[in-house]
Write a protein that holds these residues in place. Structure first.
Motif, short mmCIF file in Angstrom:
data_model
loop_
_atom_site.label_atom_id
_atom_site.label_comp_id
_atom_site.label_asym_id
_atom_site.label_seq_id
_atom_site.Cartn_x
_atom_site.Cartn_y
_atom_site.Cartn_z
N LYS A 295 0.81 -1.21 0.00
CA LYS A 295 0.00 0.00 0.00
C LYS A 295 0.85 1.28 0.00
O LYS A 295 0.63 2.17 -0.81
CB LYS A 295 -0.82 -0.09 1.28
CG LYS A 295 -1.90 0.82 1.52
CD LYS A 295 -2.77 0.31 2.69
CE LYS A 295 -2.03 -0.19 3.90
NZ LYS A 295 -1.44 0.79 4.77
N THR B 187 -0.59 8.23 7.36
CA THR B 187 -0.65 8.47 8.81
C THR B 187 0.53 7.79 9.50
O THR B 187 1.07 8.33 10.46
CB THR B 187 -1.98 7.98 9.41
OG1 THR B 187 -2.32 6.73 8.83
CG2 THR B 187 -3.10 8.98 9.16
N GLY B 188 0.95 6.62 8.99
CA GLY B 188 2.11 5.93 9.58
C GLY B 188 3.36 6.80 9.50
O GLY B 188 4.09 6.95 10.49
N LEU C 129 3.06 9.79 11.86
CA LEU C 129 3.23 9.36 13.26
C LEU C 129 4.69 9.02 13.56
O LEU C 129 5.22 9.39 14.60
CB LEU C 129 2.32 8.16 13.57
CG LEU C 129 0.82 8.47 13.62
CD1 LEU C 129 0.00 7.18 13.66
CD2 LEU C 129 0.48 9.33 14.85
N ARG C 130 5.35 8.32 12.61
CA ARG C 130 6.76 7.96 12.84
C ARG C 130 7.61 9.21 12.97
O ARG C 130 8.52 9.27 13.79
CB ARG C 130 7.28 7.08 11.69
CG ARG C 130 7.04 5.60 11.94
CD ARG C 130 7.67 4.72 10.86
NE ARG C 130 7.01 4.86 9.58
CZ ARG C 130 5.89 4.21 9.24
NH1 ARG C 130 5.33 3.37 10.09
NH2 ARG C 130 5.34 4.40 8.06
N TYR D 126 1.74 2.82 21.48
CA TYR D 126 0.84 1.94 20.73
C TYR D 126 1.54 1.34 19.53
O TYR D 126 1.41 0.16 19.22
CB TYR D 126 -0.41 2.71 20.27
CG TYR D 126 -1.21 3.27 21.43
CD1 TYR D 126 -2.19 2.50 22.04
CD2 TYR D 126 -0.96 4.55 21.91
CE1 TYR D 126 -2.91 2.99 23.11
CE2 TYR D 126 -1.68 5.06 22.99
CZ TYR D 126 -2.65 4.28 23.58
OH TYR D 126 -3.36 4.77 24.64
N MET D 127 2.30 2.19 18.83
CA MET D 127 2.97 1.74 17.60
C MET D 127 3.97 0.63 17.91
O MET D 127 4.10 -0.32 17.15
CB MET D 127 3.65 2.92 16.92
CG MET D 127 2.64 3.95 16.45
SD MET D 127 3.40 5.49 15.96
CE MET D 127 4.09 5.03 14.38
N LEU E 21 -3.33 -0.04 17.20
CA LEU E 21 -3.75 1.23 16.61
C LEU E 21 -3.57 2.34 17.64
O LEU E 21 -3.86 2.15 18.82
CB LEU E 21 -5.21 1.17 16.16
CG LEU E 21 -5.55 0.24 15.01
CD1 LEU E 21 -7.01 0.43 14.60
CD2 LEU E 21 -4.64 0.48 13.81
N VAL E 22 -3.13 3.49 17.18
CA VAL E 22 -3.07 4.70 17.99
C VAL E 22 -4.53 5.13 18.21
O VAL E 22 -5.36 4.96 17.30
CB VAL E 22 -2.25 5.76 17.21
CG1 VAL E 22 -2.32 7.11 17.86
CG2 VAL E 22 -0.81 5.28 17.04
N VAL F 232 -5.38 10.40 15.76
CA VAL F 232 -5.21 10.26 14.30
C VAL F 232 -6.22 11.12 13.55
O VAL F 232 -5.91 11.73 12.52
CB VAL F 232 -5.38 8.78 13.89
CG1 VAL F 232 -4.89 8.56 12.50
CG2 VAL F 232 -4.66 7.88 14.83
N GLY G 7 -3.23 4.37 4.92
CA GLY G 7 -3.19 4.00 6.34
C GLY G 7 -4.31 4.63 7.15
O GLY G 7 -4.37 4.43 8.36
N PHE G 8 -5.15 5.37 6.52
CA PHE G 8 -6.32 5.96 7.18
C PHE G 8 -7.49 5.87 6.21
O PHE G 8 -7.33 6.21 5.04
CB PHE G 8 -6.07 7.43 7.54
CG PHE G 8 -7.21 8.02 8.33
CD1 PHE G 8 -7.20 8.03 9.70
CD2 PHE G 8 -8.32 8.54 7.66
CE1 PHE G 8 -8.27 8.54 10.42
CE2 PHE G 8 -9.39 9.05 8.39
CZ PHE G 8 -9.37 9.06 9.76
N ARG H 239 -8.50 3.19 9.50
CA ARG H 239 -8.05 1.87 9.93
C ARG H 239 -9.16 1.11 10.64
O ARG H 239 -8.99 -0.05 10.99
CB ARG H 239 -6.92 1.99 10.95
CG ARG H 239 -5.52 2.21 10.43
CD ARG H 239 -4.95 1.01 9.75
NE ARG H 239 -3.62 0.61 10.12
CZ ARG H 239 -2.49 1.14 9.65
NH1 ARG H 239 -2.51 2.14 8.81
NH2 ARG H 239 -1.33 0.67 10.02
P1 AMP Z 1 1.67 2.05 8.82
O1 AMP Z 1 2.96 2.67 8.40
O2 AMP Z 1 0.49 2.57 8.08
O3 AMP Z 1 1.73 0.54 8.84
O4 AMP Z 1 1.42 2.50 10.34
C1 AMP Z 1 2.35 2.20 11.37
C2 AMP Z 1 1.65 2.27 12.74
O5 AMP Z 1 1.12 3.59 12.97
C3 AMP Z 1 0.45 1.36 12.90
O6 AMP Z 1 0.84 0.05 13.29
C4 AMP Z 1 -0.35 2.07 13.98
O7 AMP Z 1 0.21 1.86 15.25
C5 AMP Z 1 -0.13 3.52 13.63
N1 AMP Z 1 -1.18 4.03 12.71
C6 AMP Z 1 -1.04 4.44 11.41
N2 AMP Z 1 -2.20 4.85 10.89
C7 AMP Z 1 -3.12 4.72 11.88
C8 AMP Z 1 -4.53 4.97 11.99
N3 AMP Z 1 -5.22 5.43 10.95
N4 AMP Z 1 -5.13 4.72 13.17
C9 AMP Z 1 -4.45 4.25 14.24
N5 AMP Z 1 -3.14 3.98 14.21
C10 AMP Z 1 -2.47 4.21 13.06
#
Ligand code: AMP
Length: 184
Positions: free
Chosen positions: A14, A32-33, A36-37, A53-54, A59-60, A65, A86-87, A89
């Motif tokens: 994705k 969103t990932g 957040l990172r 959470y991550m 999930l956060v 988010v 990523g949004f 979720r």
């Molecule tokens: P990703 O890079 O999209 O796999 O996201 C990495 C991590 O960020 C996920 O395992 C969640 O902990 C958090 N995360 C990303 N997007 C969301 C979302 N829409 N809602 C909640 N947590 C999120």
């Protein structure tokens, strides 16, 4: 300009495809990932809350988010189109998104589900394992996907908005299929 939502299990490709398509069409890639990172790396208050959470593959909380997406989609640079990667979720986030988009008068064209069989996903996840990812965290991420995120496939099917793309092919073939779907 297209407005798209990308769904897919962890390891479905994705993020990679969203990046390529966004570049190709000159639209914004909202991951969103990634956001957040970077908040975690910069130790912002969002990052400090989200990191816990991550690290577990959970999930956060929605509140954090949802605020981030609201701010992002109200920015002037999104007017030309976007890809949400990523949004949402879970169903609560999807419902929030529908009402936000109605409020700001923007509508998505497609929700794309990148389909990849489970055994291929497992194989890919091990291959891209980050040094801080334990097998337990990976397993939890897949569990969270199955219990929460996969429900969105039904949600968007009911809305008649879901497009399915085969994610189990060469990267460039997946991109080509996506471009065929989106059009010019
Ligand atoms: P990703 O890079 O999209 O796999 O996201 C990495 C991590 O960020 C996920 O395992 C969640 O902990 C958090 N995360 C990303 N997007 C969301 C979302 N829409 N809602 C909640 N947590 C999120």
């Amino acid at each position: 300009m297209p407005r798209l939502i990308f769904l897919g299990a962890p390891g479905a490709g994705k993020g990679t495809q969203a990046g390529l398509i966004a570049e190709c069409y000159g639209i914004l890639h909202v991951s969103t990932g990634d956001i957040l990172r970077s908040a975690v790396a910069n130790q912002t208050s969002l990052g400090l809350q989200a990191g816990l959470y991550m690290n577990r593959g959970d999930l956060v909380p929605d509140g954090l988010v949802v605020a981030l997406i609201e701010e992002r989609l109200n920015n002037p640079d999104v007017q030309e189109g976007w890809i949400l990667d990523g949004f949402p979720r879970n169903v609560a986030q999807a419902e929030f998104l529908d009402s936000l988009l109605t409020d700001i008068n923007q509508f998505y064209d497609y929700v794309v589900n990148l389909e990849v069989p489970d055994d291929v996903l497992a194989h890919r996840m091990i291959g891209r394992q980050r040094s801080d990812d334990t097998e337990e965290v990976i397993r939890n991420r897949l569990k969270v996907y199955r219990e929460q995120t996969s429900l969105l496939i039904d949600f968007y099917t009911k809305h008649k908005k879901l497009a399915i793309v085969n994610g189990n092919q060469l990267m460039e073939d997946v991109t080509a299929d996506l471009m065929k779907l989106i059009g010019k």
